[in-house]
Design an enzyme around this catalytic site. Structure first.
Site, PDB file in Angstrom:
ATOM      1  N   SER A 123       0.818  -1.205   0.000  1.00  0.00           N
ATOM      2  CA  SER A 123       0.000   0.000   0.000  1.00  0.00           C
ATOM      3  C   SER A 123       0.854   1.258   0.000  1.00  0.00           C
ATOM      4  O   SER A 123       0.316   2.361  -0.152  1.00  0.00           O
ATOM      5  CB  SER A 123      -0.909   0.018   1.235  1.00  0.00           C
ATOM      6  OG  SER A 123      -0.124   0.006   2.425  1.00  0.00           O
ATOM      7  N   HIS A 144      -2.873  -3.695  -5.611  1.00  0.00           N
ATOM      8  CA  HIS A 144      -3.229  -3.202  -4.291  1.00  0.00           C
ATOM      9  C   HIS A 144      -4.729  -3.336  -4.050  1.00  0.00           C
ATOM     10  O   HIS A 144      -5.540  -2.600  -4.604  1.00  0.00           O
ATOM     11  CB  HIS A 144      -2.797  -1.743  -4.133  1.00  0.00           C
ATOM     12  CG  HIS A 144      -3.103  -1.161  -2.793  1.00  0.00           C
ATOM     13  ND1 HIS A 144      -3.379   0.167  -2.582  1.00  0.00           N
ATOM     14  CD2 HIS A 144      -3.178  -1.746  -1.562  1.00  0.00           C
ATOM     15  CE1 HIS A 144      -3.617   0.370  -1.303  1.00  0.00           C
ATOM     16  NE2 HIS A 144      -3.501  -0.772  -0.669  1.00  0.00           N
ATOM     17  N   GLU A 156      -5.947  -1.159  -7.180  1.00  0.00           N
ATOM     18  CA  GLU A 156      -5.004  -0.275  -7.856  1.00  0.00           C
ATOM     19  C   GLU A 156      -3.944  -1.143  -8.534  1.00  0.00           C
ATOM     20  O   GLU A 156      -3.257  -1.912  -7.860  1.00  0.00           O
ATOM     21  CB  GLU A 156      -4.335   0.672  -6.861  1.00  0.00           C
ATOM     22  CG  GLU A 156      -5.271   1.701  -6.263  1.00  0.00           C
ATOM     23  CD  GLU A 156      -4.577   2.622  -5.273  1.00  0.00           C
ATOM     24  OE1 GLU A 156      -4.852   3.828  -5.298  1.00  0.00           O
ATOM     25  OE2 GLU A 156      -3.760   2.130  -4.463  1.00  0.00           O
ATOM     26  N   ASN A 194      -4.188   6.626  -1.237  1.00  0.00           N
ATOM     27  CA  ASN A 194      -3.495   7.109  -0.047  1.00  0.00           C
ATOM     28  C   ASN A 194      -2.877   8.488  -0.242  1.00  0.00           C
ATOM     29  O   ASN A 194      -2.550   9.160   0.733  1.00  0.00           O
ATOM     30  CB  ASN A 194      -2.420   6.112   0.388  1.00  0.00           C
ATOM     31  CG  ASN A 194      -2.997   4.970   1.191  1.00  0.00           C
ATOM     32  OD1 ASN A 194      -4.034   5.119   1.831  1.00  0.00           O
ATOM     33  ND2 ASN A 194      -2.353   3.821   1.141  1.00  0.00           N
TER      34      ASN A 194
END
Length: 520
Positions: A123, A144, A156, A194
């Site tokens: 991540s 991900h 992802e 993120n």
């Protein structure tokens, strides 16, 4: 490359929550799954737990008996990495440590076929860095998933500098056949979610630090006006402040101290105190049977104003104000149109007026600053809402110069239109508008820097963190001019590079100032 064929071998290394979830999804999609873990019996226990999940799905009628039995039959324990020699793809879900991942993939390279895909569920670690020391770095790609894997739709697909585009395409296609919503992204700090999500937490922490309102009130505004599934403090309490603060620090450091990602001293103090959120029993909320959730600040009922008017500048189109005007009309107000305020600063229309108060949509300035600029003391601002027709709550802010009678008239106006009214302190940009503008800015920068497409960033934020609308779709909805104005005024108010406007937003504004610009 196309998606992996059903029946091909999917190997998963690591049988924790992420690894088990990936194994479950792959088995359900028709793959033979090999699950490996260095901990004794961990993989076997994980497979047993997955079997029980299938049993529950069967009981709920969401799987047939034949499908459940077949999926269970596809799950196998790998005694060692050597058992993975026939794997078409190996997905690692081990500890977030660069050297550990490098070592694992180096070992796997000596076992699997040359065309085997080596996928990392990292991540936060650079896919480029993970692949750098391997003999076949072109086979390494990020895959991900989000927790819980069986329920969260986003994947992802992260390409490092050496990743073969055909490998990334194959993983993308495979994730789609597994029922996921994949998006392509370039290996940069935070990838899409993120990175772009940082303002959701960062602006909330700033607002709390500036005493705009308490955590429960800010959460309520974000939920009931912004339509976010959880408020930022509720979500941080769920994630854990140790985790959330660590990710923020990681992204901030990876971008060489860019102030846009600066961590919060307040969050650092939460970590210092051991107030990690739900896991520790205390975050910004306290948990347990003897702790009730605090109620948000809500203004007491006020009389309904008798009259309402709106000043209209013929050269100005404001979608948000038009929606708010419709809600007032639906509440039975006859909204009279009038010319803009005498002596008002340029672009100050449209504004609502009741009992001498001027009511504006926030533009990133404080109400006090706006009142001074317009020479109109009785100024009140209202915040952004996801859907003004259906929102249950609205945030208002009054100028320091605003008289009590004018303020209470405005409160009564919005209450008459069916809103629970929350007063926040007079901070620039308010709550929802400020947060959305910063999310849009970060999303635009990600697109501008080639991290992902506009479509990908909106899918990622909706499917990965359950936002009610993608940040760039929201920009289209309220207008890029509004977003740029808010950010420009925030930058002027704070004097910080944190609020610098993305070049892509400025370009969109200059090139096509009206209409849907990102999803035309």
């Amino acid at each position: 490359m196309t998606a992996l064929e059903k029946g091909s071998v999917v190997a998963v290394v690591g049988s924790g929550a992420m690894g088990s979830g990936i194994a479950q999804v792959a088995a359900s999609a028709g793959h033979r799954v090999l699950l490996f873990d260095t901990r004794i019996d961990a993989a076997a226990k994980a497979i047993d737990a997955i079997g029980k999940v299938y049993d529950r799905l069967l009981e709920k009628g969401r799987m047939t008996a034949a499908d459940a039995a077949a999926a269970k039959g596809r799950l196998h324990v790998a005694a060692s990495l050597a058992d993975m020699r026939d794997a078409a793809i190996v997905v690692e879900a081990i500890v977030e440590n660069l050297q550990a991942k490098r070592t694992l993939f180096a070992d796997l390279e000596t076992i699997v076929a040359d065309d085997c895909i080596l996928a990392t569920n990292t991540s936060s670690i650079s896919v480029t860095a993970i692949a750098a020391e391997l003999r076949r770095p072109q086979q390494v790609v990020g895959m991900h998933f989000f927790n819980p894997v069986p329920l969260m739709a986003l994947v992802e697909v992260i390409s490092g500098l050496a990743t073969d585009p055909a490998v990334a395409d194959a993983v993308y296609a495979t994730a789609a056949t597994w029922g996921k919503n994949p998006v392509h992204a370039k290996s940069t700090p935070g990838f899409i979610v993120n990175r772009v999500a940082r303002p959701f937490y960062g602006e909330a922490l700033r607002l709390l630090s500036e005493q705009a309102a308490d955590a429960a009130t800010l959460d309520a505004v974000m939920r009931e006006a912004g339509a976010f599934r959880m408020g930022p403090f509720e979500l941080m309490d769920l994630i854990g402040y140790d985790v959330n603060f660590s990710v923020t620090q990681s992204v901030h450091q990876a971008y060489f101290g860019d102030p846009r990602f600066a961590p919060s001293v307040l969050q650092q103090e939460m970590v210092n105190a051991g107030f990690f959120g739900r896991k520790s029993g205390r975050g910004f909320y306290q948990y347990g049977d003897d702790h009730a959730k605090p109620a948000p600040q809500t203004e007491t009922p006020q009389p309904r104003p008798e009259t309402l008017s709106v000043s209209i500048d013929p050269g100005t189109v404001n979608v948000v104000t038009n929606q708010m005007e419709q809600r007032f009309a639906d509440a039975g107000f006859t909204v009279a149109h009038r010319k803009p305020l005498p002596g008002a600063a340029e672009h100050e229309a449209p504004a609502f007026h009741c009992n001498g108060a001027a009511v504006f949509l926030t533009d990133g300035r404080s109400a006090t600053e706006r009142a001074a600029a317009n020479k109109h003391p009785d100024t009140v601002l209202f915040d952004l809402a996801f859907d003004y027709a259906g929102a249950g709550r609205i945030a208002l802010a009054r100028a320091d110069q605003c008289g009590e009678a004018a303020w209470l008239s405005v409160v009564g106006l919005f209450q008459a239109a069916g809103f629970a009214v929350t007063r926040i302190d007079d901070v620039p940009g308010m709550v929802v508008m400020r947060t959305v503008a910063m999310l849009a800015n970060e999303a635009a920068d990600a697109v501008n820097q080639g991290v992902c497409s506009a479509a990908a960033v909106d899918i990622a934020m909706q499917k990965g963190v359950n936002y009610p609308r993608g940040p760039l779709a929201w920009t289209d909805a309220i207008g890029v001019a509004q977003v740029v104005t808010v950010l420009t005024n925030l930058a002027a108010s704070y004097g910080e590079d944190r609020y610098r406007v993305s070049p892509l937003l400025r370009r969109k504004l200059a090139g096509a100032p009206a209409g849907a610009l990102f999803h035309a």
